[in-house]
Design an enzyme around this catalytic site. Structure first.
Site, mmCIF file in Angstrom:
data_model
loop_
_atom_site.group_PDB
_atom_site.id
_atom_site.type_symbol
_atom_site.label_atom_id
_atom_site.label_comp_id
_atom_site.label_asym_id
_atom_site.label_seq_id
_atom_site.Cartn_x
_atom_site.Cartn_y
_atom_site.Cartn_z
ATOM 1 N N GLU A 67 0.749 -1.180 -0.004
ATOM 2 C CA GLU A 67 0.124 -0.055 -0.146
ATOM 3 C C GLU A 67 0.777 1.237 -0.015
ATOM 4 O OE1 GLU A 67 -0.594 -2.534 1.735
ATOM 5 O OE2 GLU A 67 -2.631 -3.260 1.634
ATOM 6 N N LYS A 179 -17.622 -0.997 5.907
ATOM 7 C CA LYS A 179 -18.147 -2.046 5.230
ATOM 8 C C LYS A 179 -19.762 -2.022 5.067
ATOM 9 C CE LYS A 179 -17.075 -6.692 3.680
ATOM 10 N NZ LYS A 179 -16.332 -7.906 4.266
ATOM 11 N N MET A 492 24.372 9.011 2.358
ATOM 12 C CA MET A 492 23.946 10.324 2.876
ATOM 13 C C MET A 492 24.350 10.034 4.430
ATOM 14 S SD MET A 492 23.465 13.422 2.548
ATOM 15 C CE MET A 492 22.715 13.950 1.297
HETATM 16 C C1 LIG Z 1 12.333 5.846 5.555
HETATM 17 C C2 LIG Z 1 13.563 6.322 5.677
HETATM 18 N N1 LIG Z 1 14.374 5.927 6.723
HETATM 19 C C3 LIG Z 1 15.701 6.402 6.772
HETATM 20 C C4 LIG Z 1 16.047 7.716 6.482
HETATM 21 C C5 LIG Z 1 17.320 8.519 6.695
HETATM 22 N N2 LIG Z 1 18.177 8.396 5.617
HETATM 23 C C6 LIG Z 1 18.360 9.495 4.936
HETATM 24 S S1 LIG Z 1 19.266 9.299 3.512
HETATM 25 C C7 LIG Z 1 19.789 7.768 3.994
HETATM 26 C C8 LIG Z 1 20.718 7.025 3.127
HETATM 27 C C9 LIG Z 1 20.152 6.783 1.787
HETATM 28 O O1 LIG Z 1 21.221 5.783 1.163
HETATM 29 P P1 LIG Z 1 20.926 5.272 -0.294
HETATM 30 O O2 LIG Z 1 19.524 5.014 -0.417
HETATM 31 O O3 LIG Z 1 21.766 4.356 -0.504
HETATM 32 O O4 LIG Z 1 21.072 6.649 -0.989
HETATM 33 P P2 LIG Z 1 22.744 7.371 -1.054
HETATM 34 O O5 LIG Z 1 22.746 8.500 0.165
HETATM 35 O O6 LIG Z 1 23.752 6.520 -0.958
HETATM 36 O O7 LIG Z 1 22.809 8.046 -2.374
HETATM 37 C C10 LIG Z 1 19.145 7.423 5.257
HETATM 38 C C11 LIG Z 1 19.102 6.331 5.802
HETATM 39 C C12 LIG Z 1 15.057 8.190 5.370
HETATM 40 N N3 LIG Z 1 15.353 9.405 4.833
HETATM 41 N N4 LIG Z 1 13.965 7.538 5.089
#
Ligand SMILES: Cc1ncc(C[n+]2csc(CCOP(=O)(O)OP(=O)(O)O)c2C)c(N)n1
Lengths: 577, 177
Positions: A67, A179, A492
């Site tokens: 969903e 429902k 990040m």
């Molecule tokens: C649902 C969710 N959980 C945790 C985060 C915290 N968060 C922000 S950026 C990130 C890392 C993202 O990693 P990736 O998808 O591999 O992308 P990259 O930064 O390596 O390009 C995280 C864990 C978030 N934004 N959203």
């Protein structure tokens, strides 16, 4: 609307007939020109699915694999088309799975109507099977919500839902329908909602405030515009361009405002905010008049408020009165729809060019180019950069692609380096920063705008948050292009750990599966690129593909995104390394 | 702007809808604002409800949350007022053993002097009602405490403003939109 749909809508609107609640729901959707919706069935919504079967030639239901995917797909649909996205789910877990998408839509002002099934009304409040107080849960993240317990309420409530979702500052609406209301009968007649007592979607523009704004702008030596999504939602792109060009004002954008003005426009000075461009961030603290248009001074944009644009007079063009003076004091607030207020502003502005001031932006851009952009786009080291992937996509798509990005480093790179020729081309999760957004949102975007090239840019982390939607892509044959920028890290977060937590990489390293094999398992063709020499051809092949295509690019593992304003710091303290 | 924390009375005129209380209280909760008292009832206009909420916040906070209330679809209008701008009252009820009424002559005097009203009397207990400012009700409570109070309850603040709030006009404007 084509004539056939118009006739059908008319037919639905004019007749009164005795039908069931669930049939009424479908007829309301048809009357609101809904021809596609995203959802997932279950016990409490089954009567509606049964009707959907009957109306399958009128409304195409897309079965997502989760969903959350349905909600994000509806968002992607809404963001690229400006229409209301519709998602549907059963009660309990189905409804709660929608919540992340709803919260995302709320903070990014995206019009959604979500319909959830609910246990029969005599069981409400009894902890019945799959009963959840979704009205209570969704209250803080919806523009409006309502529970329907009688079939007869359905037409009026749904009409109101569509009106509220779309009007003024758009947002998500959730309608929970028991429902028994779905089974019950009513004398159906549909009237579109044209107003709700107590709700003023668009405040009247006060002419005096427009005049005051024009006076400040005409007297300014160093004016600067920062525009946000309000320009896109208000369809004020042409008006903004006219204002910028007539008064010669350098204009920057927030992440949600990206693509309203083409990237190549000489007065487009780039992105503001945490990973925005050097010049607009720095010069925010030097301009004499700051003109904010359809943006809300999010903390990711302003950094520390104590040091944000203190020297400037601030003019705020805004549709939502609650945003005025919320974060930044406005010397002049112009309430109203951006299209209307900019139309009124334009004739009051003097022609100007502000060349010396514009040169300041160019000078700072040169510094950013030398220190950051050159290495991102024309790297000399061995590892691939995210920036060069984006650059190649720009080349192959000729800047006409809609870029749907997930959340992380790749998102910032995608927003910084994408070339946007057309408006509504940047679809990303701005305010909530929801990993897992891009893959399903790309599905909705491509289905709403099949004529457009839709490229999803996703990190290896976020990809795996909704990877199951590859199943939807395959089943629905949605020709989206998926690019995973794999750095084997939650990049990040790793960047923050490197900069602010002594390189302690706690739980950010990812051991990934064979993504290409997974794509192939879903019958999606794909490739993995590890070397620079392969990149251009692979992207060319991807863009040329008529079907969905998966591309994994293995990029440098520990690259960082710069510039960067450390959180809580001033926009003037933006770092280049 | 004045950053001093003061007592503000917030009046919210709303449609009479289930769920609105949730929306309104969530706005306080998100901002960590403690509600001192909350009363909701019908207003002077048929079908329109009014919330009267007392909070201790700064004026800047008050302005911002008013904006958030007005944003809610079913809120007709929200206002904030200082104590000086309103006429307000609370009401307290005291349940006391009946024999005290006859055995402690002092109690009769307290009742008279405080302008409290006897709501009911039976063999076991009698009930006093006192409306007024918080300190008046509290002072009566202190006086009666000496003799023993079986039950005490105090209402939230109800208040009307000295200035007119043009809800009726606003509603007809909505209707003519
Ligand atoms: C649902 C969710 N959980 C945790 C985060 C915290 N968060 C922000 S950026 C990130 C890392 C993202 O990693 P990736 O998808 O591999 O992308 P990259 O930064 O390596 O390009 C995280 C864990 C978030 N934004 N959203």
């Amino acid at each position: 609307m084509d004539t056939e749909t118009a006739n059908k809508t008319q037919e639905v609107l004019s007749k009164t007939e005795r039908i069931t609640g669930s049939e009424a729901i479908i007829k309301c959707l048809i009357a609101e020109d809904v021809d596609i919706l995203y959802g997932y069935p279950g016990g409490a919504i089954m009567p509606v699915y049964d009707e959907l079967y009957k109306f399958r030639n009128e409304i195409h239901h897309v079965l997502t694999r989760h969903e959350q995917g349905a909600a994000h797909a509806a968002q992607g649909f809404a963001r690229i088309s400006g229409r209301v996205g519709v998602a549907m789910a059963t009660s309990g877990p189905g409804a709660t799975n929608l919540i992340t998408g709803i919260a995302d839509a709320q903070i990014d002002s995206t019009p959604l109507v979500c319909i959830t099934g609910q246990v029969p009304s005599h069981l409400l409040g009894t902890d019945a099977f799959q009963e959840t107080d979704i009205i209570g849960i969704s209250t803080p993240v919806t523009k409006w919500n309502h529970q329907v317990t009688k079939a007869s309420e359905i037409p009026e409530v749904l009409a109101k839902a569509f009106y509220i979702a779309k009007s003024g500052r758009p947002g998500p609406v959730l309608i929970d329908i028991t429902k028994d209301a779905q089974f019950g009968e009513l004398d159906f007649k549909y009237e579109k909602c044209t107003g709700v007592r107590s709700y003023i979607p668009t405040p009247k523009t006060n002419l005096e405030s427009v005049k005051a704004a024009a006076e400040l702008i005409n007297a300014a030596k160093k004016p600067m515009i920062v525009w946000g999504q309000g320009v896109i939602l208000g369809e004020a792109e042409a008006e903004l361009k006219a204002v910028i060009e007539k008064a010669g004002i350098p204009a920057a954008w927030t992440i949600m405002g990206a693509s309203a003005i083409p990237t190549s426009h000489p007065l487009n000075i780039g992105m503001v905010g945490m990973h925005g461009n050097y010049a607009p961030n720095k010069l925010t603290n030097e301009c004499d008049v700051l003109i904010a248009i359809g943006m809300r001074f999010d903390d990711r944009v302003t950094g520390s408020l104590n040091t944000y644009a203190k020297q400037a007079k601030v003019i705020h063009f805004e549709i939502d009165p609650a945003e005025v003076n919320k974060n930044v004091h406005a010397d002049v607030a112009v309430l109203g729809n951006s299209k209307d207020s900019l139309t009124e502003l334009l004739p009051l502005l003097n022609e100007n060019s502000h060349e010396a001031w514009h040169q300041e932006f160019k000078d700072l851009y040169a510094i950013e180019f030398e220190k950051v952009i050159k290495d991102d786009l024309h790297p000399t080291k061995e590892g691939l950069t995210m920036g060069e992937v984006l650059k190649e996509i720009n080349v192959q798509s000729e800047g006409n692609a809609a870029i749907v990005s997930d959340v992380g480093q790749h998102q910032m790179i995608a927003c910084r380096y994408s070339e946007f020729n057309k408006t509504k081309s940047n679809i990303t999760s701005g305010g909530l920063g929801t990993m897992g957004f891009a893959l399903p949102a790309a599905i909705g975007a491509k289905m709403a705008a099949p004529e457009r090239e839709v490229v999803a840019i996703i990190g290896d982390g976020g990809y795996q948050m909704n990877i199951q939607e590859l199943g939807t892509i395959f089943q629905q044959k949605v020709p989206v292009k998926i690019v995973v920028l794999n750095n084997e890290f939650l990049g990040m977060v790793r960047q923050w750990q490197q900069l602010f937590f002594d390189k302690r990489y706690a739980s950010t390293e990812m051991t990934n599966p064979d993504f290409v094999t997974i794509a192939k398992g879903y019958h999606i063709d794909g490739k993995r690129v590890t070397k620079r020499e392969e990149l251009a051809d692979a992207i060319k092949e991807m863009i040329a593909s008529k079907e969905s295509y998966f591309l994994e690019v293995c990029v440098e593992k520990e690259d960082n995104v710069f510039p960067m304003i450390p959180s809580g710091a001033s926009v003037s303290d933006i770092r280049l390394s | 702007m004045n950053e001093e924390i003061k007592s503000f009375t917030i009046s919210i005129y709303t449609e009479n809808n289930i769920g609105l209380l949730n929306r309104i209280s969530a706005i306080f909760q998100r901002r960590h604002i403690n509600i001192e008292s909350l009363t909701t009832s019908q207003s002077e206009i048929e079908g329109v409800n009014r919330f009267v909420i007392v909070v201790n916040i700064t004026e800047a906070q008050a302005q911002k949350i008013i904006g958030q209330f007005q944003k809610q679809i079913e809120v007709i209008r929200a206002y904030y007022h200082t104590e000086e701008e309103t006429i307000f009252q609370e009401s307290g009820m005291f349940k006391i053993k009946s024999d005290l009424l006859f055995n402690e002559p002092q109690i009769q005097n307290i009742i008279k002097e405080s302008n409290a009203r006897i709501v009911t009397v039976n063999k076991e207990f009698f009930v006093l009602e006192k409306s007024g400012r918080r300190n008046e009700i509290e002072s009566l409570r202190r006086d009666l405490n000496i003799f023993g109070i079986m039950q005490f309850v105090r209402s939230g603040r109800i208040s009307v403003t000295k200035e007119e709030m043009k809800i009726t006009e606003m509603l007809s404007a909505f209707n003519n939109q």
